[in-house]
Design an enzyme around this catalytic site. Structure first.
Site, PDB file in Angstrom:
ATOM      1  N   LYS A  92       0.830  -1.204   0.000  1.00  0.00           N
ATOM      2  CA  LYS A  92       0.000   0.000   0.000  1.00  0.00           C
ATOM      3  C   LYS A  92       0.866   1.257   0.000  1.00  0.00           C
ATOM      4  O   LYS A  92       0.448   2.295  -0.518  1.00  0.00           O
ATOM      5  CB  LYS A  92      -0.999   0.001   1.162  1.00  0.00           C
ATOM      6  CG  LYS A  92      -0.486   0.199   2.546  1.00  0.00           C
ATOM      7  CD  LYS A  92      -1.634   0.010   3.540  1.00  0.00           C
ATOM      8  CE  LYS A  92      -1.223   0.277   4.984  1.00  0.00           C
ATOM      9  NZ  LYS A  92      -1.206   1.700   5.308  1.00  0.00           N
ATOM     10  N   GLY A 146      -4.682   7.794   7.537  1.00  0.00           N
ATOM     11  CA  GLY A 146      -3.823   8.957   7.703  1.00  0.00           C
ATOM     12  C   GLY A 146      -2.909   9.219   6.520  1.00  0.00           C
ATOM     13  O   GLY A 146      -2.806  10.350   6.035  1.00  0.00           O
ATOM     14  N   SER A 195       5.892  13.382  11.264  1.00  0.00           N
ATOM     15  CA  SER A 195       5.502  12.363  10.283  1.00  0.00           C
ATOM     16  C   SER A 195       6.284  12.521   8.993  1.00  0.00           C
ATOM     17  O   SER A 195       6.433  13.626   8.467  1.00  0.00           O
ATOM     18  CB  SER A 195       4.004  12.468   9.985  1.00  0.00           C
ATOM     19  OG  SER A 195       3.629  11.552   8.974  1.00  0.00           O
ATOM     20  N   SER A 222      10.823   8.198  10.325  1.00  0.00           N
ATOM     21  CA  SER A 222      10.509   7.176   9.311  1.00  0.00           C
ATOM     22  C   SER A 222      11.158   7.503   7.971  1.00  0.00           C
ATOM     23  O   SER A 222      10.505   7.513   6.925  1.00  0.00           O
ATOM     24  CB  SER A 222       8.991   7.046   9.141  1.00  0.00           C
ATOM     25  OG  SER A 222       8.358   6.886  10.372  1.00  0.00           O
ATOM     26  N   ASP A 242       5.754   1.121  11.923  1.00  0.00           N
ATOM     27  CA  ASP A 242       4.627   0.216  11.700  1.00  0.00           C
ATOM     28  C   ASP A 242       4.932  -1.219  12.116  1.00  0.00           C
ATOM     29  O   ASP A 242       4.021  -2.029  12.284  1.00  0.00           O
ATOM     30  CB  ASP A 242       4.204   0.240  10.226  1.00  0.00           C
ATOM     31  CG  ASP A 242       3.447   1.503   9.865  1.00  0.00           C
ATOM     32  OD1 ASP A 242       3.020   2.219  10.790  1.00  0.00           O
ATOM     33  OD2 ASP A 242       3.280   1.777   8.666  1.00  0.00           O
ATOM     34  N   LYS A 268      -0.717   7.173  16.018  1.00  0.00           N
ATOM     35  CA  LYS A 268      -1.191   6.246  14.992  1.00  0.00           C
ATOM     36  C   LYS A 268      -2.699   6.021  15.147  1.00  0.00           C
ATOM     37  O   LYS A 268      -3.389   6.769  15.825  1.00  0.00           O
ATOM     38  CB  LYS A 268      -0.411   4.940  15.081  1.00  0.00           C
ATOM     39  CG  LYS A 268       1.090   5.095  14.873  1.00  0.00           C
ATOM     40  CD  LYS A 268       1.410   5.539  13.455  1.00  0.00           C
ATOM     41  CE  LYS A 268       2.904   5.602  13.207  1.00  0.00           C
ATOM     42  NZ  LYS A 268       3.225   5.973  11.801  1.00  0.00           N
ATOM     43  N   ARG A 299      -3.181  -3.166  13.052  1.00  0.00           N
ATOM     44  CA  ARG A 299      -1.903  -3.779  13.412  1.00  0.00           C
ATOM     45  C   ARG A 299      -1.926  -4.392  14.810  1.00  0.00           C
ATOM     46  O   ARG A 299      -1.244  -5.382  15.075  1.00  0.00           O
ATOM     47  CB  ARG A 299      -0.772  -2.756  13.266  1.00  0.00           C
ATOM     48  CG  ARG A 299      -0.633  -2.226  11.848  1.00  0.00           C
ATOM     49  CD  ARG A 299       0.674  -1.520  11.596  1.00  0.00           C
ATOM     50  NE  ARG A 299       0.639  -0.811  10.330  1.00  0.00           N
ATOM     51  CZ  ARG A 299       0.815  -1.366   9.137  1.00  0.00           C
ATOM     52  NH1 ARG A 299       1.049  -2.663   9.063  1.00  0.00           N
ATOM     53  NH2 ARG A 299       0.757  -0.644   8.031  1.00  0.00           N
TER      54      ARG A 299
END
Length: 404
Positions: A22, A70, A145, A173, A290, A317, A365
């Site tokens: 994704k 998000g 983010s 990230s 994640d 999250k 998750r």
């Protein structure tokens, strides 16, 4: 609600099907939309996030509700600031708690007019005026983010003189930013990284043949957890690459410490349980946030002591994933304890329940992470449907691997 009886199967094996990545698909959709090209076929069995973004791009007017998605909401906000006017971006209650201010500020500095319809800094927002594509410089805070930076990167080839993006704050990230850059380069974007950020040349996307798509490494992480705690495991995952542009491909390296070997085959990756696991582990989740639920659940199931850093943004999250995992793991005799806002440790005590009752926290998750404990005891999960957000066929795969 779902109830799963204790799994009696001793060996899990076979070939399974994962959804497409994704992360890649979301970026592909934005790129195709910016280039006014036909959107790639994604199929109805892909993640709910991807389907929401495709629907939004096809709608591109009025009010668009991204529910709890998000990443698609943030990438679409940047896209809409180039392509759309008088469009409202909304969401459900949980996503309304997640920050959007840094991206809105950057887009506003580029000439967009965006207003908050409820709380300052959060969805819903309305775009009244698009960006000025003649501007050349923008600054964005990357501390909350990577999606903010990815959103700007994706639209940057359409600025008349290119775009200089200065990134402030500690980047989160970074591997997901690398994924964005790799996908952009597949479609002809020219990007130069420097000490303070990026320069993107004014070269619009060229849509020719669409590259072969990879299976989703974020989804694969949960299969690795199953392989790690099953008595024996040998699982083949088609269309997965160890040398991948996806940040979560770090799964293969990390799970070697949890006793799972990864072998690259011509058309996918073979997982084999070796049982050669560590007794203690230290993991920095700054670039792989994640993976936190799956990895922590895997460590807890194997009774591996852990020290986890780079976790402070996990409170932003779909759920507060630190609290969600702490409360769910308590009944298994695992204690996930915060030392600072950015560090936690995992230890163990004698306090196991007869049946494990897990809460979903409306987080895909969390649900998939906790499902692995059915190898030890009968479990219940209060809402199994939330897996559709990223892995719609998870329960089919789970049953195929674990049913006798």
């Amino acid at each position: 609600m779902i109830k799963i009886l204790k799994i009696e199967k001793k060996e899990i094996s076979g070939s399974i099907e994962l959804p497409f990545s994704k992360s890649i698909l979301n970026r592909w959709l934005i790129i195709h939309a910016l280039a006014d090209a036909k959107l790639p076929e994604i199929g109805s069995m892909q993640s709910h996030d991807v389907l929401l973004l495709a629907k939004a791009i096809n709608q591109s007017s009025g009010t668009i509700n991204f529910e709890d998605a998000g990443t698609p909401a943030r990438l679409f906000l940047a896209y809409a600031a180039v392509k759309c006017q008088n469009i409202t971006i909304s969401s459900n209650t949980q996503l309304k708690r997640r920050p959007f201010a840094h991206l809105v500020e950057a887009l506003s500095a580029l000439g967009a007019e965006i207003i908050y319809l409820e709380k300052e800094g959060y969805l819903p927002v309305q775009i009244l005026k698009t960006v000025n594509l003649n501007l050349e410089n923008v600054s964005i805070n990357g501390s909350l983010s990577s999606q903010f930076i990815s959103g700007l990167l994706l639209i940057s080839p359409y600025f008349s003189n290119g775009l200089n993006i200065q990134v402030t704050g500690a980047q989160q990230s970074e591997k997901y930013i690398d994924t964005t850059i790799s996908v952009m380069q597949q479609y002809g974007a020219v990007i130069k990284k420097n000490e303070t950020g990026f320069y993107i040349s004014p070269k619009k996307y060229q849509i020719a043949a669409t590259p072969a798509i990879e299976a989703d490494w974020s989804a694969a992480t949960f299969i690795y957890s199953l392989a790690a705690i099953a008595p024996f495991a040998q699982i083949f995952i088609p269309d997965l690459k160890l040398n991948s542009i996806q940040g979560d491909s770090f799964t293969a390296s990390l799970y070697k410490q949890l006793g799972v070997q990864s072998i690259q085959k011509l058309d996918g990756v073979q997982l084999i349980k070796t049982g050669k696991q560590v007794t203690e582990i230290e993991i920095d989740f700054t670039n792989i946030p994640d993976m936190f639920p799956a990895v922590v659940a895997g460590c807890a199931a194997l009774k591996i002591k852990g020290k986890f850093t780079g976790i402070k943004n996990l409170t932003l999250k779909e759920s507060n994933r630190i609290i969600a995992m702490k409360e769910n793991l308590w009944q298994t005799g695992a204690l996930l304890e915060l030392i600072t806002e950015n560090e936690a440790v995992l230890s163990y005590f004698e306090n196991e329940a007869e049946i494990y009752t897990f809460k979903s926290y409306n987080d895909h998750r969390i649900v998939m992470a906790c499902s692995i404990f059915a190898f030890y005891k009968t479990i219940t999960i209060d809402d199994e449907t939330v897996v559709a957000k990223s892995f719609p066929n998870y329960w089919d795969v789970f049953r195929d691997l674990t049913s006798i």
